[in-house]
Write a protein that holds these residues in place. Structure first.
Motif, PDB file in Angstrom:
ATOM      1  N   HIS A 139      -6.073   8.982   9.858  1.00  0.00           N
ATOM      2  CA  HIS A 139      -6.426   8.409   8.549  1.00  0.00           C
ATOM      3  C   HIS A 139      -7.935   8.405   8.347  1.00  0.00           C
ATOM      4  CE1 HIS A 139      -2.587   5.871   7.745  1.00  0.00           C
ATOM      5  NE2 HIS A 139      -2.520   7.057   7.196  1.00  0.00           N
ATOM      6  N   PHE A 144      -9.193  11.767   7.693  1.00  0.00           N
ATOM      7  CA  PHE A 144      -8.727  12.294   6.402  1.00  0.00           C
ATOM      8  C   PHE A 144      -9.463  11.626   5.237  1.00  0.00           C
ATOM      9  CE2 PHE A 144      -5.983  12.370   2.726  1.00  0.00           C
ATOM     10  CZ  PHE A 144      -5.476  13.655   2.725  1.00  0.00           C
ATOM     11  N   PHE A 145      -9.515  10.307   5.278  1.00  0.00           N
ATOM     12  CA  PHE A 145     -10.063   9.575   4.134  1.00  0.00           C
ATOM     13  C   PHE A 145     -11.586   9.663   4.054  1.00  0.00           C
ATOM     14  CE2 PHE A 145      -6.188   6.696   4.495  1.00  0.00           C
ATOM     15  CZ  PHE A 145      -5.548   7.327   3.448  1.00  0.00           C
ATOM     16  N   PHE A 180       6.868  11.638   5.177  1.00  0.00           N
ATOM     17  CA  PHE A 180       6.546  10.786   6.327  1.00  0.00           C
ATOM     18  C   PHE A 180       6.346   9.336   5.875  1.00  0.00           C
ATOM     19  CE2 PHE A 180       3.235   8.852   9.052  1.00  0.00           C
ATOM     20  CZ  PHE A 180       3.861   8.944  10.275  1.00  0.00           C
ATOM     21  N   HIS A 181       5.549   9.162   4.824  1.00  0.00           N
ATOM     22  CA  HIS A 181       5.262   7.786   4.396  1.00  0.00           C
ATOM     23  C   HIS A 181       6.473   7.133   3.743  1.00  0.00           C
ATOM     24  CE1 HIS A 181       1.197   9.265   5.250  1.00  0.00           C
ATOM     25  NE2 HIS A 181       0.962   8.009   5.581  1.00  0.00           N
ATOM     26  N   ARG A 200       1.924  13.860  -7.598  1.00  0.00           N
ATOM     27  CA  ARG A 200       0.913  14.851  -7.203  1.00  0.00           C
ATOM     28  C   ARG A 200       1.590  16.048  -6.536  1.00  0.00           C
ATOM     29  NH1 ARG A 200      -2.499  14.563  -2.508  1.00  0.00           N
ATOM     30  NH2 ARG A 200      -2.009  12.360  -2.276  1.00  0.00           N
ATOM     31  N   LEU A 231       8.274   5.778   6.603  1.00  0.00           N
ATOM     32  CA  LEU A 231       7.679   4.521   7.093  1.00  0.00           C
ATOM     33  C   LEU A 231       8.163   3.339   6.257  1.00  0.00           C
ATOM     34  CD1 LEU A 231       3.935   5.405   7.852  1.00  0.00           C
ATOM     35  CD2 LEU A 231       5.839   5.271   9.433  1.00  0.00           C
ATOM     36  N   TRP A 277       0.674   5.316  19.183  1.00  0.00           N
ATOM     37  CA  TRP A 277       1.064   6.111  17.994  1.00  0.00           C
ATOM     38  C   TRP A 277       0.219   5.687  16.787  1.00  0.00           C
ATOM     39  CZ3 TRP A 277       4.236   4.876  13.507  1.00  0.00           C
ATOM     40  CH2 TRP A 277       4.801   5.979  12.882  1.00  0.00           C
ATOM     41  N   SER A 298       3.422  14.730   4.087  1.00  0.00           N
ATOM     42  CA  SER A 298       2.878  13.370   3.997  1.00  0.00           C
ATOM     43  C   SER A 298       3.755  12.447   3.126  1.00  0.00           C
ATOM     44  CB  SER A 298       1.440  13.424   3.489  1.00  0.00           C
ATOM     45  OG  SER A 298       0.921  12.148   3.394  1.00  0.00           O
ATOM     46  N   ARG A 335      -5.178  23.461   4.951  1.00  0.00           N
ATOM     47  CA  ARG A 335      -5.956  22.724   5.955  1.00  0.00           C
ATOM     48  C   ARG A 335      -6.151  23.567   7.208  1.00  0.00           C
ATOM     49  NH1 ARG A 335      -2.494  17.608   7.517  1.00  0.00           N
ATOM     50  NH2 ARG A 335      -4.531  17.238   8.390  1.00  0.00           N
ATOM     51  N   SER A 343       0.837  -1.205   0.000  1.00  0.00           N
ATOM     52  CA  SER A 343       0.000   0.000   0.000  1.00  0.00           C
ATOM     53  C   SER A 343       0.870   1.253   0.000  1.00  0.00           C
ATOM     54  CB  SER A 343      -0.896   0.036   1.228  1.00  0.00           C
ATOM     55  OG  SER A 343      -1.896  -0.911   1.117  1.00  0.00           O
ATOM     56  N   LEU A 344       1.914   1.220   0.814  1.00  0.00           N
ATOM     57  CA  LEU A 344       2.782   2.404   0.895  1.00  0.00           C
ATOM     58  C   LEU A 344       3.447   2.682  -0.450  1.00  0.00           C
ATOM     59  CD1 LEU A 344       4.428   2.000   4.409  1.00  0.00           C
ATOM     60  CD2 LEU A 344       3.141   3.972   3.634  1.00  0.00           C
ATOM     61  N   GLN A 362       1.792   9.858  -4.684  1.00  0.00           N
ATOM     62  CA  GLN A 362       1.986  11.090  -3.900  1.00  0.00           C
ATOM     63  C   GLN A 362       3.019  12.032  -4.506  1.00  0.00           C
ATOM     64  OE1 GLN A 362       2.847   9.665   0.098  1.00  0.00           O
ATOM     65  NE2 GLN A 362       1.141  10.849   0.902  1.00  0.00           N
ATOM     66  N   VAL A 373       0.897   4.182  -2.667  1.00  0.00           N
ATOM     67  CA  VAL A 373       0.595   5.563  -2.267  1.00  0.00           C
ATOM     68  C   VAL A 373       1.739   6.485  -2.685  1.00  0.00           C
ATOM     69  CG1 VAL A 373       0.441   7.030  -0.212  1.00  0.00           C
ATOM     70  CG2 VAL A 373      -0.979   4.993  -0.395  1.00  0.00           C
TER      71      VAL A 373
HETATM   72  C1  HEM Z   1      -0.131   0.947   5.346  1.00  0.00           C
HETATM   73  C2  HEM Z   1       0.600   1.968   5.529  1.00  0.00           C
HETATM   74  C3  HEM Z   1       0.095   3.373   5.264  1.00  0.00           C
HETATM   75  C4  HEM Z   1      -0.424   3.867   4.118  1.00  0.00           C
HETATM   76  C5  HEM Z   1      -0.612   3.164   2.813  1.00  0.00           C
HETATM   77  C6  HEM Z   1      -0.772   5.245   4.369  1.00  0.00           C
HETATM   78  C7  HEM Z   1      -1.343   6.097   3.454  1.00  0.00           C
HETATM   79  C8  HEM Z   1      -1.726   7.394   3.685  1.00  0.00           C
HETATM   80  C9  HEM Z   1      -2.314   8.281   2.732  1.00  0.00           C
HETATM   81  C10 HEM Z   1      -2.643   7.938   1.298  1.00  0.00           C
HETATM   82  C11 HEM Z   1      -2.543   9.449   3.343  1.00  0.00           C
HETATM   83  C12 HEM Z   1      -3.161  10.690   2.720  1.00  0.00           C
HETATM   84  C13 HEM Z   1      -2.052  11.671   2.458  1.00  0.00           C
HETATM   85  C14 HEM Z   1      -2.109  12.366   1.167  1.00  0.00           C
HETATM   86  O1  HEM Z   1      -3.030  12.149   0.383  1.00  0.00           O
HETATM   87  O2  HEM Z   1      -1.179  13.143   0.957  1.00  0.00           O
HETATM   88  C15 HEM Z   1      -2.088   9.329   4.679  1.00  0.00           C
HETATM   89  C16 HEM Z   1      -2.117  10.318   5.624  1.00  0.00           C
HETATM   90  C17 HEM Z   1      -1.605  10.180   6.880  1.00  0.00           C
HETATM   91  N1  HEM Z   1      -1.000   9.069   7.426  1.00  0.00           N
HETATM   92 FE1  HEM Z   1      -0.727   7.320   6.507  1.00  0.00          FE
HETATM   93  N2  HEM Z   1      -0.434   5.555   5.650  1.00  0.00           N
HETATM   94  C18 HEM Z   1       0.096   4.423   6.224  1.00  0.00           C
HETATM   95  C19 HEM Z   1       0.573   4.274   7.506  1.00  0.00           C
HETATM   96  C20 HEM Z   1       0.574   5.272   8.418  1.00  0.00           C
HETATM   97  C21 HEM Z   1       1.022   5.137   9.769  1.00  0.00           C
HETATM   98  C22 HEM Z   1       1.589   3.858  10.381  1.00  0.00           C
HETATM   99  C23 HEM Z   1       0.866   6.341  10.348  1.00  0.00           C
HETATM  100  C24 HEM Z   1       1.204   6.760  11.744  1.00  0.00           C
HETATM  101  C25 HEM Z   1       1.018   6.098  12.766  1.00  0.00           C
HETATM  102  C26 HEM Z   1       0.291   7.228   9.379  1.00  0.00           C
HETATM  103  C27 HEM Z   1      -0.028   8.533   9.620  1.00  0.00           C
HETATM  104  C28 HEM Z   1      -0.656   9.356   8.716  1.00  0.00           C
HETATM  105  C29 HEM Z   1      -1.029  10.688   9.027  1.00  0.00           C
HETATM  106  C30 HEM Z   1      -0.798  11.388  10.349  1.00  0.00           C
HETATM  107  C31 HEM Z   1      -1.626  11.209   7.876  1.00  0.00           C
HETATM  108  C32 HEM Z   1      -2.154  12.607   7.671  1.00  0.00           C
HETATM  109  C33 HEM Z   1      -3.591  12.714   8.038  1.00  0.00           C
HETATM  110  C34 HEM Z   1      -3.983  14.146   7.912  1.00  0.00           C
HETATM  111  O3  HEM Z   1      -3.450  14.819   7.032  1.00  0.00           O
HETATM  112  O4  HEM Z   1      -4.793  14.578   8.716  1.00  0.00           O
HETATM  113  N3  HEM Z   1       0.150   6.558   8.199  1.00  0.00           N
HETATM  114  N4  HEM Z   1      -1.606   8.051   4.883  1.00  0.00           N
END
Ligand code: HEM
Lengths: 419, 276
Positions: free
Chosen positions: B233, B236-237, A144-145, A93, A148, B225, A141, A400, A82-83, A90, A86
């Motif tokens: 998420h 957001f989603f 950060f990802h 974009r 990860l 965390w 974002s 935002r 998934s990461l 990302q 994404v």
């Molecule tokens: C399977 C793994 C993960 C995937 C595929 C994933 C994917 C995404 C995607 C697509 C977004 C939207 C960002 C954008 O469109 O620019 C997002 C936002 C975010 N993700 Fe993940 N993520 C994953 C794991 C994590 C983990 C483990 C954390 C932290 C514990 C995390 C924290 C966040 C945060 C804080 C946001 C921003 C939300 C916001 O903007 O309010 N993500 N993630």
């Protein structure tokens, strides 16, 4: 191939899939935190005694070895896929939104937008004014990802290539530079056995204590070297101050104590014995069994380098003798048997580690931290002041947290319309 | 009771008294729309930080380590940081005084629980003597304060949305602003909590030769965390509306408090040596 990846990528980027991935990983971690895990067999036994019915279920489901289980690794793999998907979306974009040019149309749906006659404005804008602050926040974002992903990669490298060893060493003892010189060794599937690049001798252990008697520091002088090109050298390792020897690192743990070096004499050959004493209730204490019947118990006050130790010898619970032994002295055990103390030395538990994932892990951590800082502390805010017909338009478009920018918008409007 | 401890307790109680006065003044300013009372509230909070901070500092100097060994030290210093963060937020954003309704009582409760637990100081074990511990602990306290602010705005949001008969809630910032603050504060909490976990990993590597060992408390920190990660998420989603967002923020805070302040006191782990 490309089409297959596109289809997969669309599927694994679906919000439900992503949330399920993260939730499943979190649930796995919560179970690993709540239930005793391998290799802590003692805790697992205790759990089985306290909750026999539950432990049968958890045991059958393999919940005492979660993080290396197939299902947990499968969840981690799903997260990685998934990461990757994404990330592949990302970054392009980001490139697009980074370079977009602001124009009146950009503010058509801005959360803050006010218009009024140009004639009432404090000053007349000669040309439309657009500005954008905090663009760097857009990086949050994706960075950060990315971090990860790198973290998972580091975990994978560690699983494959790490090697860790433990050895309980006495002062004066030499750990040879060869594989298998340690008591316990574990490592990843592809790791080669752990060996020091040169032999290391434990010269001396130094304890520091607080006035209360509590332990403050344990430092060990190690004689390293005797490799081609480098002579022997005494270097110090301490708790929280590991020592690099070639490509491996030696750590001092706070498990340490006093060792009594003994010899059990009698009819046959003298039998050498070592008793390891640990600190308990302000004393060094320890015990040792020799053969079926003989049990030896040792104690002495915790003081810098004690000169003697109290020994109690028992056989089937019956006291054979008690004595305060200093090096060279003996305790008679009856029937011609004697226990002679040769010396008292400190022992210390040393750990060795070779882990090629460390630089990657710490790099990934830095990327994750940078990403989360950018994600939440820097917000892109676009500002536009332009004329539409006979109206002056003032608009603010935070990327935002828009409701938190109301005051800033009011201030901006005041700059253009005094009242 | 030693003389120094008596002074510490007296200073802490002085701080608590001033925090109570600050809470009353801030609540009064919101309920009766008195901006003057808000200034008094802020002044009392700032004054309360002084004796309370002095109590923490005196102990720090006397025992030779920061406030991270005993429940008494941990809870009292967490409350100090929470009040300081609230003060900074309110000094910048006068309209947010209602946050004090939630944050101040919880901070006072935290000091009180600390005051009723064993205060007997202990020396810092050698593994804890590391600069990374200082970062680890400091950031943990700041993240607790940020998550507390997020909790505060969620609670206000839910009260406001309940169509309650309390007219003072009309003077609390509007729902969209509370909703945005809930997420922003949770985001800041995520920053500090990420740094906390990262500093813990560096310190673990320095002490034990490994950056991650699945120790229960370490893993609970990761779980909390990820809980905030899941919450952000979901929001957001699925473009969650303010009420479910607020409930998720509260649920995440509960997991965080369990991980940071409750479980370490009960679980056998490498962290046990400094939570008693
Ligand atoms: C399977 C793994 C993960 C995937 C595929 C994933 C994917 C995404 C995607 C697509 C977004 C939207 C960002 C954008 O469109 O620019 C997002 C936002 C975010 N993700 Fe993940 N993520 C994953 C794991 C994590 C983990 C483990 C954390 C932290 C514990 C995390 C924290 C966040 C945060 C804080 C946001 C921003 C939300 C916001 O903007 O309010 N993500 N993630």
């Amino acid at each position: 191939m490309v089409r297959a990846w596109r289809a997969l990528s669309r599927a694994v980027r679906r919000p439900v899939v992503i949330v399920t991935d993260v939730l499943a990983l979190g649930t796995g971690a919560a179970l690993a935190a709540a239930l005793p895990q391998q290799p802590d067999a003692l805790e697992i036994d205790r759990f089985a005694r306290e909750f026999p019915a539950l432990s049968r279920v958890t045991g059958a489901l393999g919940l005492h070895e979660i993080v290396t289980s197939g299902w947990f690794l499968a969840i981690a793999l799903a997260c990685v896929v998934s990461l990757l998907a994404v990330q592949s979306e990302q970054w392009p974009r980001l490139a697009r939104s980074w370079s977009d040019r602001l124009a009146p149309a950009s503010f058509a749906r801005a959360p803050f937008r006010r218009s009024g006659p140009v004639s009432r404005a404090r000053q007349q804008p000669l040309a439309a004014r657009f500005s954008s602050a905090g663009r760097i926040g857009l990086l949050g974002s994706p960075v950060f990802h990315l971090g990860l992903l790198l973290l998972v990669l580091a975990g994978l490298v560690r699983m494959l290539a790490f090697r860790e060893v433990v050895v309980r060493a006495l002062e004066g003892e030499t750990i040879p530079a060869q594989a298998g010189a340690f008591e316990a060794e574990r490592g990843g599937w592809l790791s080669r056995p752990f060996a020091l690049p040169a032999q290391v001798q434990v010269r001396e252990l130094r304890e520091e204590r607080y006035q209360s008697g509590a332990l403050r520091q344990v430092a060990v002088a190690l004689l390293t070297g005797e490799r081609p090109g480098s002579g022997p050298e005494v270097r110090e390792a301490a708790i929280n101050a590991p020592l690099d020897v070639g490509d491996v690192r030696i750590y001092v743990s706070n498990a340490h104590g006093l060792a009594a070096l003994l010899e059990l004499g009698g009819a046959g050959q003298p039998v050498p014995l070592v008793a390891f004493l640990e600190e308990r209730g302000g004393e060094w204490r320890g015990g040792l069994r020799s053969g079926q019947a003989l049990e030896l118990r040792f104690r002495t006050a915790v003081a810098p380098r004690p000169e003697s130790v109290e020994v109690r010898a028992l056989s089937d619970g019956v006291l054979l003798g008690i004595g305060e032994l200093s090096p060279g002295s003996e305790l008679a055990l009856g029937a011609g048997r004697t226990l002679r103390l040769h010396g008292l030395r400190y022992w210390v538990q040393l750990r060795g580690s070779r882990d090629p994932s460390k630089p990657l892990f710490f790099g990934a951590v830095a990327v994750v931290v940078a990403g989360v800082v950018l994600m939440f502390s820097v917000v892109r805010v676009d500002t536009g002041v332009f004329v539409e017909g006979d109206q002056l338009v003032v608009a603010l478009r935070p990327q935002r947290f828009a409701p938190l920018y109301a005051e800033r918008f009011e201030r901006l409007c005041k700059e253009w319309w005094p009242s | 009771m030693t003389g120094r401890y008596a002074v510490e307790i007296a200073l802490t109680w002085a701080g608590v008294g001033l925090y109570l006065a600050a809470t009353v003044a801030l609540v009064f300013s919101v309920v009766f729309e008195k901006p003057g009372a808000r200034r008094w509230g802020l002044a009392f909070a700032a004054l309360g930080l002084l004796p309370h901070g002095a109590a923490i500092a005196i102990r720090w100097v006397a025992v030779g380590h920061g406030p991270y060994m005993l429940r008494y030290e941990v809870l009292s210093s967490n409350a100090w940081v929470a009040v300081a963060v609230l003060f900074l937020v309110l000094a910048r954003r006068p309209g947010w005084s209602a946050l004090a309704v939630v944050v101040m009582p919880l901070a006072i409760l935290s000091v009180a629980i600390g005051l009723f637990s064993n205060p007997e100081s202990r020396d810092l074990p050698p593994t804890l003597r590391s600069i990374w511990l200082v970062f680890h602990i400091t950031f943990a306290k700041v993240s607790a304060a940020a998550f507390l602010v997020s909790l505060g705005s969620s609670v206000l949001l839910l009260l406001k949305e309940r169509r309650s008969p309390w007219s003072w809630l009309e003077r609390v910032p509007a729902t969209p602003a509370l909703d945005a603050l809930t997420i922003r504060a949770a985001g800041f909490g995520m920053i500090f909590w990420t740094v906390t976990i990262a500093a813990g990993a560096i310190w673990g590597n320095q002490s034990w030769g490994r950056y991650w060992g699945w120790d229960p408390i370490e893993t609970w920190a990761l779980v909390s965390w990820m809980t905030y990660g899941t919450f952000l998420h979901l929001r957001f989603f699925f473009k969650l509306r303010p009420r479910p967002t607020a409930w998720l923020s509260i649920a995440s805070f509960v997991v965080f408090v369990l991980a940071l302040l409750v479980l370490p006191f009960f679980i056998t782990s490498l962290h046990s040596s400094y939570f008693s």
